[in-house]
Each structure stands twice: as structure tokens, then as C-alpha cells.
Enzyme design. Structure first.
Site, PDB file in Angstrom:
ATOM      1  N   ASN A  10       1.849 -28.668   5.597  1.00  0.00           N
ATOM      2  CA  ASN A  10       1.170 -29.787   6.025  1.00  0.00           C
ATOM      3  C   ASN A  10       2.591 -30.772   6.499  1.00  0.00           C
ATOM      4  OD1 ASN A  10       0.171 -32.303   6.529  1.00  0.00           O
ATOM      5  ND2 ASN A  10      -0.496 -32.898   4.600  1.00  0.00           N
ATOM      6  N   TRP A  11       2.712 -30.702   7.877  1.00  0.00           N
ATOM      7  CA  TRP A  11       4.027 -31.205   8.296  1.00  0.00           C
ATOM      8  C   TRP A  11       3.856 -32.837   8.348  1.00  0.00           C
ATOM      9  CZ3 TRP A  11       5.815 -27.915  13.126  1.00  0.00           C
ATOM     10  CH2 TRP A  11       5.865 -26.618  12.488  1.00  0.00           C
ATOM     11  N   LYS A  12       2.802 -33.256   8.226  1.00  0.00           N
ATOM     12  CA  LYS A  12       2.495 -34.936   8.349  1.00  0.00           C
ATOM     13  C   LYS A  12       3.081 -35.305   9.477  1.00  0.00           C
ATOM     14  CE  LYS A  12       2.303 -34.602   3.053  1.00  0.00           C
ATOM     15  NZ  LYS A  12       2.038 -35.535   1.812  1.00  0.00           N
ATOM     16  N   HIS A  94      -7.400 -35.336   3.584  1.00  0.00           N
ATOM     17  CA  HIS A  94      -6.279 -35.444   3.139  1.00  0.00           C
ATOM     18  C   HIS A  94      -6.374 -36.936   2.262  1.00  0.00           C
ATOM     19  CE1 HIS A  94      -1.988 -35.790   1.799  1.00  0.00           C
ATOM     20  NE2 HIS A  94      -1.944 -34.586   1.847  1.00  0.00           N
ATOM     21  N   GLU A  96      -3.967 -38.901   2.141  1.00  0.00           N
ATOM     22  CA  GLU A  96      -3.456 -40.239   2.888  1.00  0.00           C
ATOM     23  C   GLU A  96      -4.307 -40.751   3.774  1.00  0.00           C
ATOM     24  OE1 GLU A  96       0.136 -37.888   3.818  1.00  0.00           O
ATOM     25  OE2 GLU A  96       0.790 -37.836   1.646  1.00  0.00           O
ATOM     26  N   GLU A 164      -5.401 -31.526  -4.575  1.00  0.00           N
ATOM     27  CA  GLU A 164      -4.137 -32.224  -4.574  1.00  0.00           C
ATOM     28  C   GLU A 164      -4.232 -33.525  -5.406  1.00  0.00           C
ATOM     29  OE1 GLU A 164      -1.816 -30.908  -0.833  1.00  0.00           O
ATOM     30  OE2 GLU A 164      -2.908 -32.619  -0.240  1.00  0.00           O
ATOM     31  N   GLY A 170       4.158 -35.620  -3.273  1.00  0.00           N
ATOM     32  CA  GLY A 170       5.542 -36.056  -2.890  1.00  0.00           C
ATOM     33  C   GLY A 170       6.309 -36.832  -3.645  1.00  0.00           C
ATOM     34  N   SER A 210       3.742 -31.235  -4.472  1.00  0.00           N
ATOM     35  CA  SER A 210       5.057 -30.938  -5.093  1.00  0.00           C
ATOM     36  C   SER A 210       5.364 -29.168  -5.397  1.00  0.00           C
ATOM     37  CB  SER A 210       5.536 -31.916  -6.264  1.00  0.00           C
ATOM     38  OG  SER A 210       5.441 -33.308  -6.009  1.00  0.00           O
ATOM     39  N   GLY A 231       3.552 -29.891   1.243  1.00  0.00           N
ATOM     40  CA  GLY A 231       4.019 -31.077   2.212  1.00  0.00           C
ATOM     41  C   GLY A 231       5.621 -30.878   2.714  1.00  0.00           C
ATOM     42  N   GLY A 232       6.374 -31.534   1.621  1.00  0.00           N
ATOM     43  CA  GLY A 232       7.847 -31.797   1.941  1.00  0.00           C
ATOM     44  C   GLY A 232       8.374 -30.360   2.063  1.00  0.00           C
TER      45      GLY A 232
HETATM   46  P1  PGA Z   1       3.996 -32.487  -1.224  1.00  0.00           P
HETATM   47  O1  PGA Z   1       2.663 -32.862  -0.283  1.00  0.00           O
HETATM   48  O2  PGA Z   1       4.127 -30.840  -1.264  1.00  0.00           O
HETATM   49  O3  PGA Z   1       5.084 -33.140  -0.423  1.00  0.00           O
HETATM   50  O4  PGA Z   1       3.800 -32.945  -2.627  1.00  0.00           O
HETATM   51  C1  PGA Z   1       1.667 -32.069  -0.437  1.00  0.00           C
HETATM   52  C2  PGA Z   1       0.526 -32.311   0.649  1.00  0.00           C
HETATM   53  O5  PGA Z   1       0.358 -33.645   0.667  1.00  0.00           O
HETATM   54  O6  PGA Z   1      -0.290 -31.767   1.406  1.00  0.00           O
END
Ligand code: PGA
Length: 251
Positions: A10-12, A94, A96, A164, A170, A210, A231-232
Site C-alpha cells: 500500500n503505497w498510500k 483502510h 485512514e 490492521e 506506521g 509495521s 505500508g512503509g
Molecule cells: P505500515 O502501514 O506497514 O506502514 O504500518 C500498513 C498499512 O497502512 O496498510
């Protein structure tokens, strides 16, 4: 039934087109890793170039959101018809989006059905907040999120659910493998109660929050964890390649 594991990035809201292209180049060879389904989820503006880059490979491309209607007066939205021209999967709900854009379980139920109607494989994201976890509400929250999103219709084809926990996203503070297994096992039981045991056996459940090359193996050792939503670490080609290899090696 063997479930093929998934490595989803997930590149956001990150990167320019040039950076997205460079990331794709850095991931060269990821499509040749056997025994894992790879999914990349860039921003809308990067979708076309990422879709074209991986065209003819088994790499799946996912939108990060989607409207329910095929077209119409919805300024700023992207329809499932439009998305299906440049993606074959879609990330829905998600945390977010739930947190910052007011997406609720009812809206997600409609989005899940729209994804199915337009041939997009959905990754439905669920997970509890830190306060909910501290108040021992994790299972209740997951029950509500999964059962309301699925409703009483049969499960969408190819359904994927990502667990998640919001507090792990994050933050560098991943869930423990036991916590991930407990939540993912619970999600599978809610799917069984909501749409039947056959769907529950087939649904792929990812852990996200994470994830990195150092902790992925212990998540994949859990029986109800079928991959990761990353994500990251998915923004670093080497890290995402290492995670994908570890996921493939877990089968
Ligand atoms: P993260 O994000 O790996 O940076 O914790 C995961 C996500 O939001 O899908």
C-alpha cells in the site's frame, strides 16, 4: 484448501510518477517469485503507469479507494468502471479512510458489492483503534466491521480481508504474532457465521501494521495469516522484495 498467500504493498499518498516508475524498476523479478500473489496499490495518478509497467505479468494492481456508482456527478471520485481500466484489485475501508474520510461500515458494504459487480478483487481492511484494544473491544469491533460489510449476500468472489490494528499502522509497533493470529482467526470465524464455512476456508486474511523483512516470517507462521498488507516497507523495493520472498517461502 490451500490458500495462496498475498504480498500487498500500500503505497498510500506517496511519490511522483518518476518515483513510482523507479520503485517498479526496483521490484524487477517480483513477478517471478512463485507461490505468492503480489499486489501493488499506488495513488490514482500513478495507476496507469504502474498498470502498464506490469502488464502481461501476474502482478495485481489495486486502487486505494473507489466510489460505488459507475458514473455520475460525484466530483473528485473514481468509479469502479474507471478503476477497472487500470487495476484489477481495490483496497476498501483502510483505517485512514475510516478515520479521516468518514467511511463507515454501511458505505463499505456498498463498495464491496460494487467491486464485485465490476470484477475488482476487494481487500477489505478492518481493525481496532488503540482505545478499543485497551478496552478489550478488539473482537467486538472486528465482528461488527466484518459482518456489516459482508451483509447477508454470498461473499464476493476472491474476497481478501486485511486485519490492521490502527495502533500498529506506521508506528513501528507491530502486533505480536499471537495477537495477529487471534484477530485473524476471529475474522475467519465471523466470515463463517456470516456467509458460511466454505467462504471462511477460502477467504485470505492478511496482517498489516509495521510489517518489515524482520518480522514477516513470524506472522506467516500463524495458521490464519495468509499474507501481509505492507505500508512503509513497500516503498523500499529491497524491503518489499524480501517480504514477498519470505511470504512465498512460508508455504
Ligand atoms: P505500515 O502501514 O506497514 O506502514 O504500518 C500498513 C498499512 O497502512 O496498510
Amino acid at each position: 484448501m490451500a490458500r495462496i498467500p498475498i504480498a500487498a504493498g500500500n503505497w498510500k499518498m506517496n511519490g511522483t510518477n518518476a518515483e513510482a516508475r523507479a520503485l517498479c524498476r526496483g521490484l524487477a523479478g517480483i513477478d517471478a517469485i512463485a507461490g505468492v500473489d503480489v499486489v501493488l496499490s499506488p495513488s490514482f495518478t500513478q495507476l496507469l503507469l504502474v498498470w502498464d509497467f506490469w502488464c502481461g505479468t501476474d502482478v495485481h494492481i489495486a486502487g486505494q479507494n473507489m466510489h460505488t456508482q459507475p458514473s455520475g456527478a460525484f466530483t473528485g471520485e473514481v468509479s469502479p468502471v474507471q478503476l477497472a481500466e487500470v487495476a484489477d484489485w481495490v483496497v476498501l475501508g483502510h483505517s485512514e479512510r475510516r478515520q479521516f474520510f468518514c467511511e463507515d461500515d454501511q458505505a463499505l458494504a456498498l463498495k464491496l458489492r460494487a467491486a464485485e459487480a465490476y470484477g475488482l478483487t476487494p481487500i477489505l481492511c478492518v481493525g481496532e483503534s488503540e482505545a478499543e484494544q485497551e478496552n478489550n473491544r478488539t473482537k467486538a469491533v472486528l465482528t461488527r466491521q466484518v459482518s456489516l460489510a459482508l451483509g447477508d449476500a454470498p461473499a464476493p468472489a476472491g474476497l481478501v480481508i486485511a486485519y490492521e490494528p490502527v495502533w500498529a499502522i506506521g508506528t513501528g509497533k507491530a502486533a505480536s504474532p499471537d495477537e495477529a493470529e487471534s484477530a485473524c482467526g476471529h475474522i475467519r470465524s465471523v466470515v463463517a457465521e456470516t456467509v458460511g464455512s466454505e467462504a471462511a476456508e477460502g477467504v485470505r486474511i492478511l496482517y498489516g501494521g509495521s510489517v518489515n523483512p524482520g518480522n514477516i516470517a513470524e506472522f506467516m507462521a500463524q495458521p490464519d495469516v495468509d499474507g501481509a498488507l505492507v505500508g512503509g516497507a513497500s516503498l523500499q523495493a529491497d524491503a518489499f522484495l524480501a517480504i514477498t520472498q519470505a511470504i512465498a517461502a512460508s508455504t
